[in-house]
Design a protein around this motif. Sequence first.
Motif, mmCIF file in Angstrom:
data_model
loop_
_atom_site.group_PDB
_atom_site.id
_atom_site.type_symbol
_atom_site.label_atom_id
_atom_site.label_comp_id
_atom_site.label_asym_id
_atom_site.label_seq_id
_atom_site.Cartn_x
_atom_site.Cartn_y
_atom_site.Cartn_z
ATOM 1 N N LEU A 44 0.827 -1.206 0.000
ATOM 2 C CA LEU A 44 0.000 0.000 0.000
ATOM 3 C C LEU A 44 0.861 1.256 0.000
ATOM 4 O O LEU A 44 0.538 2.240 -0.675
ATOM 5 N N ALA A 48 1.059 4.022 -3.077
ATOM 6 C CA ALA A 48 0.858 5.451 -2.814
ATOM 7 C C ALA A 48 2.025 6.274 -3.346
ATOM 8 O O ALA A 48 1.838 7.365 -3.910
ATOM 9 N N SER A 153 4.293 5.389 6.218
ATOM 10 C CA SER A 153 3.173 4.880 7.004
ATOM 11 C C SER A 153 3.397 5.182 8.474
ATOM 12 O O SER A 153 4.529 5.159 8.969
ATOM 13 N N THR A 175 -1.146 14.555 1.624
ATOM 14 C CA THR A 175 -2.395 13.796 1.571
ATOM 15 C C THR A 175 -2.283 12.651 2.562
ATOM 16 O O THR A 175 -1.213 12.062 2.738
ATOM 17 N N LEU A 176 -3.385 12.341 3.208
ATOM 18 C CA LEU A 176 -3.424 11.284 4.208
ATOM 19 C C LEU A 176 -4.481 10.260 3.838
ATOM 20 O O LEU A 176 -5.599 10.626 3.467
ATOM 21 N N SER A 177 -4.150 8.994 3.963
ATOM 22 C CA SER A 177 -5.138 7.932 3.748
ATOM 23 C C SER A 177 -4.968 6.891 4.833
ATOM 24 O O SER A 177 -3.845 6.558 5.218
ATOM 25 N N GLU A 178 -6.089 6.390 5.363
ATOM 26 C CA GLU A 178 -6.038 5.353 6.394
ATOM 27 C C GLU A 178 -6.322 4.003 5.755
ATOM 28 O O GLU A 178 -7.297 3.854 5.009
ATOM 29 N N VAL A 179 -5.479 3.028 6.054
ATOM 30 C CA VAL A 179 -5.549 1.726 5.390
ATOM 31 C C VAL A 179 -5.405 0.610 6.415
ATOM 32 O O VAL A 179 -4.858 0.803 7.503
ATOM 33 N N ARG A 197 -4.703 -0.439 11.904
ATOM 34 C CA ARG A 197 -4.755 0.426 10.725
ATOM 35 C C ARG A 197 -3.574 1.385 10.756
ATOM 36 O O ARG A 197 -2.955 1.616 11.805
ATOM 37 N N VAL A 199 -1.918 5.169 8.879
ATOM 38 C CA VAL A 199 -2.075 6.361 8.053
ATOM 39 C C VAL A 199 -0.895 6.398 7.092
ATOM 40 O O VAL A 199 0.266 6.288 7.520
#
Length: 206
Positions: A44, A48, A153, A175-179, A197, A199
């Motif tokens: 992931l 990104a 991460s 930009t931030l995404s939680e996975v 999880r 970020v």
Amino acid sequence: MSDKTLDSAYSIAGPEDCLRIYGEWAHTYDDDFAAGMDYRLPALVGAAFLAAGGEGPVLDVGAGTGLLAVALTSMGFRDEIDGLDLSPAMLARAGEKGLYRSLLQADITRPLPRNGAYQGVVSSGTFTHGHVGPEALPHLFATALPEAVFALSVNAAVWVSLGFDRAMKGLPGLTLSEVPVYGEAAARQGAAHAGDRAVIAVFRRP
């Protein structure tokens, strides 16, 4: 995969403890942990980084056994990657994969070699419980060229408590995404950390 092993890693108390735990874990890490828990975070982070236009040369911070380099190359990335980790035992396993230009043993809470050398900086799993906080970020910034792409991460449970939210606020292009950190295999075996999880923070060098 032993929850006890992961709990030990999450409760590391300093560099010597880190060297001991990862030295013991290195030879089983890929099969016992990564495959056993369906560890998705390296892929992931790699995705990104590539989606943000990331290019090499790249510094893989906390490279461990090289899972992020495996992910990047499987996605077609062909630029040079250097791996950096505190644990010589983990770096030795990473070197066996033949994907890194060079391997660097260093503590990222201290000034690092090769400043201004990288067009990209990536990290999967290093910023988590018991490991490294945002105090390492200035040292990582120093390794990078202007406008270098970062994809890092951070375990979601320490994002606020360790101050990553404050340290990264206002970074260029952030930009931030939680996975999810793990896939279904972790849940099937009832692993205590199956629901963890992270970020993924993507930005340009400040």
